[in-house]
Design an enzyme around this catalytic site. Structure first.
Site, PDB file in Angstrom:
ATOM      1  N   CYS A 199     -13.799   0.937   3.852  1.00 11.39           N
ATOM      2  CA  CYS A 199     -14.855  -0.056   4.122  1.00 11.39           C
ATOM      3  C   CYS A 199     -15.652   0.307   5.374  1.00 11.39           C
ATOM      4  O   CYS A 199     -16.880   0.469   5.308  1.00 11.39           O
ATOM      5  CB  CYS A 199     -14.233  -1.444   4.219  1.00 11.39           C
ATOM      6  SG  CYS A 199     -12.760  -1.541   5.253  1.00 11.39           S
TER       7      CYS A 199
HETATM    8  N1  LIG Z   1      -9.306  -5.215   1.619  1.00 11.67           N
HETATM    9  C1  LIG Z   1     -10.368  -4.433   1.800  1.00 11.67           C
HETATM   10  O1  LIG Z   1     -11.418  -4.885   2.304  1.00 11.67           O
HETATM   11  C2  LIG Z   1     -10.325  -2.990   1.392  1.00 11.67           C
HETATM   12  C3  LIG Z   1     -11.507  -2.254   1.479  1.00 11.67           C
HETATM   13  C4  LIG Z   1     -11.502  -0.902   1.114  1.00 11.67           C
HETATM   14  C5  LIG Z   1     -10.324  -0.326   0.693  1.00 11.67           C
HETATM   15  N2  LIG Z   1      -9.185  -1.059   0.635  1.00 11.67           N
HETATM   16  C6  LIG Z   1      -7.975  -0.390   0.180  1.00 11.67           C
HETATM   17  O2  LIG Z   1      -7.584  -0.918  -1.065  1.00 11.67           O
HETATM   18  C7  LIG Z   1      -6.156  -0.901  -1.179  1.00 11.67           C
HETATM   19  C8  LIG Z   1      -5.685  -2.313  -1.459  1.00 11.67           C
HETATM   20  O3  LIG Z   1      -6.055  -3.126  -0.373  1.00 11.67           O
HETATM   21  P1  LIG Z   1      -5.980  -4.709  -0.419  1.00 11.67           P
HETATM   22  O4  LIG Z   1      -6.692  -5.177   0.787  1.00 11.67           O
HETATM   23  O5  LIG Z   1      -6.369  -5.208  -1.751  1.00 11.67           O
HETATM   24  O6  LIG Z   1      -4.398  -4.915  -0.202  1.00 11.67           O
HETATM   25  P2  LIG Z   1      -3.469  -6.133  -0.671  1.00 11.67           P
HETATM   26  O7  LIG Z   1      -4.276  -7.375  -0.792  1.00 11.67           O
HETATM   27  O8  LIG Z   1      -2.294  -6.128   0.223  1.00 11.67           O
HETATM   28  O9  LIG Z   1      -3.018  -5.703  -2.144  1.00 11.67           O
HETATM   29  C9  LIG Z   1      -2.146  -4.626  -2.393  1.00 11.67           C
HETATM   30  C10 LIG Z   1      -1.933  -4.508  -3.875  1.00 11.67           C
HETATM   31  O10 LIG Z   1      -1.080  -3.405  -4.119  1.00 11.67           O
HETATM   32  C11 LIG Z   1       0.048  -3.858  -4.861  1.00 11.67           C
HETATM   33  N3  LIG Z   1       1.226  -3.084  -4.463  1.00 11.67           N
HETATM   34  C12 LIG Z   1       1.781  -3.005  -3.241  1.00 11.67           C
HETATM   35  N4  LIG Z   1       2.822  -2.158  -3.247  1.00 11.67           N
HETATM   36  C13 LIG Z   1       2.928  -1.723  -4.515  1.00 11.67           C
HETATM   37  C14 LIG Z   1       3.810  -0.853  -5.172  1.00 11.67           C
HETATM   38  N5  LIG Z   1       4.797  -0.223  -4.506  1.00 11.67           N
HETATM   39  N6  LIG Z   1       3.631  -0.642  -6.499  1.00 11.67           N
HETATM   40  C15 LIG Z   1       2.642  -1.251  -7.160  1.00 11.67           C
HETATM   41  N7  LIG Z   1       1.769  -2.092  -6.590  1.00 11.67           N
HETATM   42  C16 LIG Z   1       1.915  -2.314  -5.278  1.00 11.67           C
HETATM   43  C17 LIG Z   1       0.190  -5.307  -4.545  1.00 11.67           C
HETATM   44  O11 LIG Z   1       0.920  -5.916  -5.591  1.00 11.67           O
HETATM   45  P3  LIG Z   1       1.629  -7.378  -5.408  1.00 11.67           P
HETATM   46  O12 LIG Z   1       0.511  -8.330  -5.097  1.00 11.67           O
HETATM   47  O13 LIG Z   1       2.210  -7.614  -6.718  1.00 11.67           O
HETATM   48  O14 LIG Z   1       2.578  -7.219  -4.292  1.00 11.67           O
HETATM   49  C18 LIG Z   1      -1.271  -5.719  -4.505  1.00 11.67           C
HETATM   50  O15 LIG Z   1      -1.763  -5.894  -5.818  1.00 11.67           O
HETATM   51  C19 LIG Z   1      -5.632  -0.333   0.150  1.00 11.67           C
HETATM   52  O16 LIG Z   1      -5.397   1.030   0.021  1.00 11.67           O
HETATM   53  C20 LIG Z   1      -6.778  -0.590   1.106  1.00 11.67           C
HETATM   54  O17 LIG Z   1      -6.807   0.313   2.182  1.00 11.67           O
HETATM   55  C21 LIG Z   1      -9.169  -2.388   0.952  1.00 11.67           C
END
Ligand SMILES: NC(=O)c1ccc[n+]([C@@H]2O[C@H](COP(=O)([O-])OP(=O)(O)OC[C@H]3O[C@@H](n4cnc5c(N)ncnc54)[C@H](OP(=O)(O)O)[C@@H]3O)[C@@H](O)[C@H]2O)c1
Length: 346
Positions: free
Chosen positions: A150
């Protein structure tokens, strides 16, 4: 119809992918992947999807998923996509990874900043950094896209034209950034509790935020030489949005028109990058819920510096929206398909 699977559909970035893809006329979501909610109805995890999504959550079995879909999005913590992907999977489906696993070309740099040993570094060279406005042609041919971070998306797009045109000294760049709390994901963390965030603003990751090497790499390509930056993110009490304010020394005296021409050269034809009118500063509210990045600049002749500004929704252009933009390019669809989201205001 393109069949899509999302590993990490229950996170904030995955949830935003579901929201956008649900409105995409060429896509059908076949797999709502999760770790904690397997067999639970997706709409029970996100009640806003009640009577819109009927499916249950599935696991993260990428091998099984690869037999059922055309594209897999991984919206999961760092290291997960890299631990699941293999040649057989990549020969069957396209992958768009929202984590940092394939963004940084130098594996030693990735391992040093993320403190993870990369299990599938053989795929790093072919992964295309999915900043659509800059790498469009390569994205079209990719089977593995590293969806940009981001802060790196907002920072790179705000600074890129001036580096490309040689107007600023590459090693004087300072980026001050602010993000809403959805940037940290949905998982419970003390730092993100209401009482910790509300009525508060704080810097974090000072001089060591993981997005630093990613921004430096992209700015180095633009400058044609290695670039080092100072990058300081701040957490602000809002749900969504990123604002960056970047400073750099000008290499020579330039006029407003010359700098504006540099931005227009790269973005005049770009739907999702809006170069604002003179003296209008980007605001997160003006891009919320949309795939737009608003950019602008201000010259400061007194200090011979330029101040570059950008605002964007971290979950849309900073994550899910850009991922869908990449998917559209990879499948030969109209680049803006499913992304004609008008920003919400107020
Ligand atoms: N948030 C942002 O603004 C943003 C922007 C750009 C990029 N990203 C990237 O996108 C990715 C997700 O970010 P997020 O903010 O959405 O994080 P998040 O809200 O913490 O969500 C993480 C997701 O991954 C799943 N997960 C975690 N451990 C897992 C495993 N071992 N096996 C399978 N699924 C697993 C979780 O499942 P459960 O819910 O079932 O635990 C959840 O669906 C990250 O790499 C982050 O750096 C995020």
């Amino acid at each position: 119809m393109i069949k899509a699977g999302i590993i990490g559909a229950t996170g904030y970035a995955g949830g935003e992918l579901v929201r956008i893809l649900t409105g995409h006329k060429n896509v059908e979501i076949k797999w709502y992947g999760s770790r904690s909610y397997i067999d639970k109805k997706y709409a029970e995890v996100y009640q806003n999807m009640f009577q819109i999504v009927d499916d249950k959550c599935m696991d993260d079995n990428m091998e099984a998923l690869a037999d059922q879909v055309d594209v897999i999005f991984t919206a999961t913590p760092q290291g997960l996509c890299a631990s699941l992907v293999n040649e057989e999977i990549l020969s069957k489906v396209k992958i768009i990874d929202l984590s940092a696993d394939f963004r940084i070309k130098d594996v030693a740099t990735y391992e040093a900043w993320y403190k993870i040993q990369h299990p599938t570094s053989q795929f790093i060279p072919e992964a295309v950094y999915g900043l659509c406005e800059i790498n469009r042609e390569a994205v079209k041919k990719a089977r593995l896209v590293a969806n940009p971070g981001c802060y790196p998306t907002c920072s790179t797009l705000s600074i890129y034209p001036l580096l490309k045109e040689g107007l600023i000294d590459p090693n004087t760049i300072i980026i001050d950034a602010k993000s809403g709390t959805s940037g940290a994901g949905r998982g419970a963390k003390v730092d993100n509790l209401y009482c910790e965030v509300n009525e508060n603003i704080k810097a974090y990751g000072v001089a060591n935020h993981r997005h630093t090497p990613e921004i430096e790499e992209q700015l180095s390509y633009a400058a044609g030489q290695p670039v080092l930056i100072n990058f300081t993110p701040h957490l602000v009490p809002m749900n969504r949005g990123i604002l960056i304010t970047a400073y750099a020394s000008l290499k020579k005296e330039v006029s407003y028109e010359e700098v504006k021409a540099a931005y227009d050269k790269y973005y005049a034809e770009e739907k999702f990058v809006r170069v604002l009118d003179k003296d209008v500063c980007p605001q997160t509210k003006w891009v919320e819920g949309s795939n737009y990045v608003d950019v602008n600049f201000k010259l400061d002749p007194r200090t011979r510096r330029v101040i570059m500004m950008g605002a964007m929704d971290n979950l849309v252009k900073g994550a899910a929206g850009q991922a869908v933009q990449n998917m559209n390019l990879m499948f030969g669809l109209k680049e803006s398909e499913g992304l004609e989201l008008v920003p919400m205001f107020p």
